[in-house]
Write a protein that holds these residues in place. Structure first.
Motif, mmCIF file in Angstrom:
data_model
loop_
_atom_site.group_PDB
_atom_site.id
_atom_site.type_symbol
_atom_site.label_atom_id
_atom_site.label_comp_id
_atom_site.label_asym_id
_atom_site.label_seq_id
_atom_site.Cartn_x
_atom_site.Cartn_y
_atom_site.Cartn_z
ATOM 1 N N ASP A 263 -6.828 -9.166 11.566
ATOM 2 C CA ASP A 263 -5.766 -10.042 11.073
ATOM 3 C C ASP A 263 -4.964 -9.519 9.878
ATOM 4 O OD1 ASP A 263 -6.539 -12.506 12.726
ATOM 5 O OD2 ASP A 263 -8.411 -12.077 11.654
ATOM 6 N N ILE A 264 -5.595 -8.788 8.979
ATOM 7 C CA ILE A 264 -4.970 -8.471 7.692
ATOM 8 C C ILE A 264 -4.284 -7.116 7.659
ATOM 9 C CG2 ILE A 264 -5.407 -8.250 5.207
ATOM 10 C CD1 ILE A 264 -5.717 -11.130 6.433
ATOM 11 N N ARG A 265 -4.877 -6.129 8.306
ATOM 12 C CA ARG A 265 -4.322 -4.768 8.245
ATOM 13 C C ARG A 265 -2.857 -4.728 8.682
ATOM 14 N NH1 ARG A 265 -3.370 0.290 10.174
ATOM 15 N NH2 ARG A 265 -4.335 1.998 9.018
ATOM 16 N N ALA A 266 -2.510 -5.437 9.736
ATOM 17 C CA ALA A 266 -1.131 -5.443 10.239
ATOM 18 C C ALA A 266 -0.155 -6.011 9.203
ATOM 19 C CB ALA A 266 -1.045 -6.231 11.541
ATOM 20 N N ILE A 267 -0.588 -7.001 8.461
ATOM 21 C CA ILE A 267 0.256 -7.570 7.398
ATOM 22 C C ILE A 267 0.502 -6.517 6.327
ATOM 23 C CG2 ILE A 267 0.364 -9.289 5.541
ATOM 24 C CD1 ILE A 267 -1.361 -11.125 7.363
ATOM 25 N N PHE A 268 -0.564 -5.863 5.881
ATOM 26 C CA PHE A 268 -0.437 -4.827 4.857
ATOM 27 C C PHE A 268 0.410 -3.655 5.362
ATOM 28 C CE2 PHE A 268 -4.722 -6.021 2.685
ATOM 29 C CZ PHE A 268 -4.131 -7.114 2.093
ATOM 30 N N GLU A 269 0.221 -3.308 6.635
ATOM 31 C CA GLU A 269 0.975 -2.181 7.197
ATOM 32 C C GLU A 269 2.474 -2.453 7.151
ATOM 33 O OE1 GLU A 269 0.878 0.773 11.067
ATOM 34 O OE2 GLU A 269 -0.233 -1.104 11.148
ATOM 35 N N GLU A 270 2.862 -3.671 7.442
ATOM 36 C CA GLU A 270 4.277 -4.042 7.468
ATOM 37 C C GLU A 270 4.907 -4.031 6.081
ATOM 38 O OE1 GLU A 270 7.108 -7.802 8.759
ATOM 39 O OE2 GLU A 270 5.046 -7.742 9.439
ATOM 40 N N SER A 271 4.210 -4.485 5.071
ATOM 41 C CA SER A 271 4.825 -4.650 3.761
ATOM 42 C C SER A 271 4.221 -3.838 2.616
ATOM 43 C CB SER A 271 4.783 -6.133 3.358
ATOM 44 O OG SER A 271 5.610 -6.895 4.196
ATOM 45 N N CYS A 272 3.064 -3.224 2.807
ATOM 46 C CA CYS A 272 2.366 -2.623 1.671
ATOM 47 C C CYS A 272 2.080 -1.123 1.779
ATOM 48 C CB CYS A 272 1.036 -3.347 1.435
ATOM 49 S SG CYS A 272 1.163 -5.137 1.343
ATOM 50 N N PHE A 273 1.916 -0.612 2.991
ATOM 51 C CA PHE A 273 1.494 0.785 3.164
ATOM 52 C C PHE A 273 2.484 1.778 2.574
ATOM 53 C CE2 PHE A 273 -1.588 0.624 7.026
ATOM 54 C CZ PHE A 273 -2.363 -0.303 6.358
ATOM 55 N N ARG A 274 3.724 1.421 2.505
ATOM 56 C CA ARG A 274 4.742 2.325 1.973
ATOM 57 C C ARG A 274 4.394 2.780 0.555
ATOM 58 N NH1 ARG A 274 10.970 0.513 1.964
ATOM 59 N NH2 ARG A 274 11.820 2.259 0.810
ATOM 60 N N CYS A 275 3.810 1.909 -0.227
ATOM 61 C CA CYS A 275 3.418 2.242 -1.602
ATOM 62 C C CYS A 275 1.909 2.315 -1.796
ATOM 63 C CB CYS A 275 3.990 1.211 -2.567
ATOM 64 S SG CYS A 275 5.785 1.214 -2.645
ATOM 65 N N HIS A 276 1.147 1.751 -0.859
ATOM 66 C CA HIS A 276 -0.312 1.691 -1.006
ATOM 67 C C HIS A 276 -0.998 2.121 0.292
ATOM 68 C CE1 HIS A 276 0.221 -0.322 -4.829
ATOM 69 N NE2 HIS A 276 1.081 -1.134 -4.252
ATOM 70 N N GLY A 277 -0.564 3.252 0.825
ATOM 71 C CA GLY A 277 -1.124 3.772 2.071
ATOM 72 C C GLY A 277 -1.633 5.189 1.903
ATOM 73 N N GLU A 278 -1.731 5.888 3.006
ATOM 74 C CA GLU A 278 -2.285 7.242 3.009
ATOM 75 C C GLU A 278 -1.417 8.232 2.227
ATOM 76 O OE1 GLU A 278 -3.665 10.702 6.172
ATOM 77 O OE2 GLU A 278 -2.918 8.796 6.930
ATOM 78 N N GLU A 279 -0.089 8.134 2.380
ATOM 79 C CA GLU A 279 0.823 9.097 1.759
ATOM 80 C C GLU A 279 1.069 8.827 0.278
ATOM 81 O OE1 GLU A 279 3.441 11.247 3.515
ATOM 82 O OE2 GLU A 279 2.297 11.245 5.365
ATOM 83 N N ARG A 280 0.994 7.594 -0.145
ATOM 84 C CA ARG A 280 1.347 7.232 -1.521
ATOM 85 C C ARG A 280 0.427 6.105 -1.973
ATOM 86 N NH1 ARG A 280 7.383 5.089 -2.844
ATOM 87 N NH2 ARG A 280 7.263 5.167 -5.096
ATOM 88 N N GLN A 281 -0.054 6.192 -3.210
ATOM 89 C CA GLN A 281 -0.956 5.154 -3.721
ATOM 90 C C GLN A 281 -0.548 4.757 -5.136
ATOM 91 O OE1 GLN A 281 -2.778 8.346 -2.976
ATOM 92 N NE2 GLN A 281 -2.429 7.816 -0.856
ATOM 93 N N LYS A 282 0.430 3.901 -5.254
ATOM 94 C CA LYS A 282 0.837 3.432 -6.581
ATOM 95 C C LYS A 282 -0.353 2.743 -7.240
ATOM 96 C CE LYS A 282 5.779 2.818 -6.278
ATOM 97 N NZ LYS A 282 6.880 1.875 -6.478
ATOM 98 N N GLY A 283 -0.569 3.060 -8.507
ATOM 99 C CA GLY A 283 -1.687 2.464 -9.228
ATOM 100 C C GLY A 283 -3.037 2.845 -8.655
ATOM 101 N N ASP A 284 -3.074 3.938 -7.905
ATOM 102 C CA ASP A 284 -4.299 4.416 -7.267
ATOM 103 C C ASP A 284 -4.904 3.353 -6.343
ATOM 104 O OD1 ASP A 284 -6.086 6.498 -6.766
ATOM 105 O OD2 ASP A 284 -7.501 5.809 -8.285
ATOM 106 N N LEU A 285 -4.049 2.488 -5.794
ATOM 107 C CA LEU A 285 -4.504 1.414 -4.910
ATOM 108 C C LEU A 285 -4.077 1.706 -3.478
ATOM 109 C CD1 LEU A 285 -5.725 -1.437 -4.455
ATOM 110 C CD2 LEU A 285 -3.434 -2.351 -4.909
#
Length: 201
Positions: free
Chosen positions: A49-71
């Protein structure tokens, strides 16, 4: 030489270390009554349920390629680990989870994705916004390389300079160019709350 070095050190001491939003905002002092209620759905899991939500709005800054705030939010283990400011999820208690306050955007300093500001990208008067300069950063169609995406040339979906850069999803270089991330809906925040309240599994 010695004077220049001393001046630099003095300047750094006066400026102090950069302060992150999480350090500035005490979650217990926020108006948590503004949080949407937790969804009624049972058996909510990160994978289902949750991963798809994060993928749509959060992975750009908090995914494999980029981790703002080390998150990172692209795996359950990474979400539970937290970032440079500590844990962002308190399993079993969504009201104490920094992540919930951030994605619910109840405070401008910690809102994730960050709220658009007037004059900024996508905001009124800014590039890509009403009265602005067109595309973010005045880039031609297809990204920095321009070109005709329909022809599959530079600027095409997977071509250099295209929306995902050289075959990368989520904007050129894993973030930066492209439209800003969409804020989560009330329903999505409610589902994240239910997931955390049910133990964040």
């Amino acid at each position: 030489m010695k004077t220049a070095f001393t001046s630099i050190l003095l300047g750094l001491a006066i400026a102090g270390p950069p302060v992150m939003a999480a350090e500035k905002v005490d979650i217990s002092k926020l108006d948590l009554s503004k949080l949407p209620p937790a969804a009624d759905k049972k058996g909510v899991t990160y994978a289902k349920d949750i991963r798809a939500i994060f993928e749509e709005s959060c992975f750009r800054c908090h995914g494999e390629e980029r981790q703002k705030g080390d998150l990172r939010l692209d795996s359950l283990q990474a979400v539970l680990k937290g970032g440079e400011d500590g844990k962002v999820v308190v399993p079993g208690d969504s009201k104490k989870s920094f992540l919930v306050a951030a994605v619910a955007q109840i405070n401008d300093e910690i809102a994730m994705p960050p709220k658009r500001r007037p004059g900024g990208p996508g905001g009124p008067g800014g590039p890509g916004g009403p009265g602005g300069q067109g595309r973010p950063g005045n880039r031609p169609p297809g990204g920095p390389g321009g070109g005709d995406p329909a022809a599959g040339g530079p600027g095409g979906e997977r071509g250099p300079g295209g929306p995902g850069g050289p075959g990368r999803p989520g904007g050129f270089g894993g973030g930066g160019f492209g439209p800003p991330a969409k804020p989560l809906t009330t329903e999505q925040v409610g589902l994240i709350r239910a997931w955390i309240d049910q133990g964040a599994k």
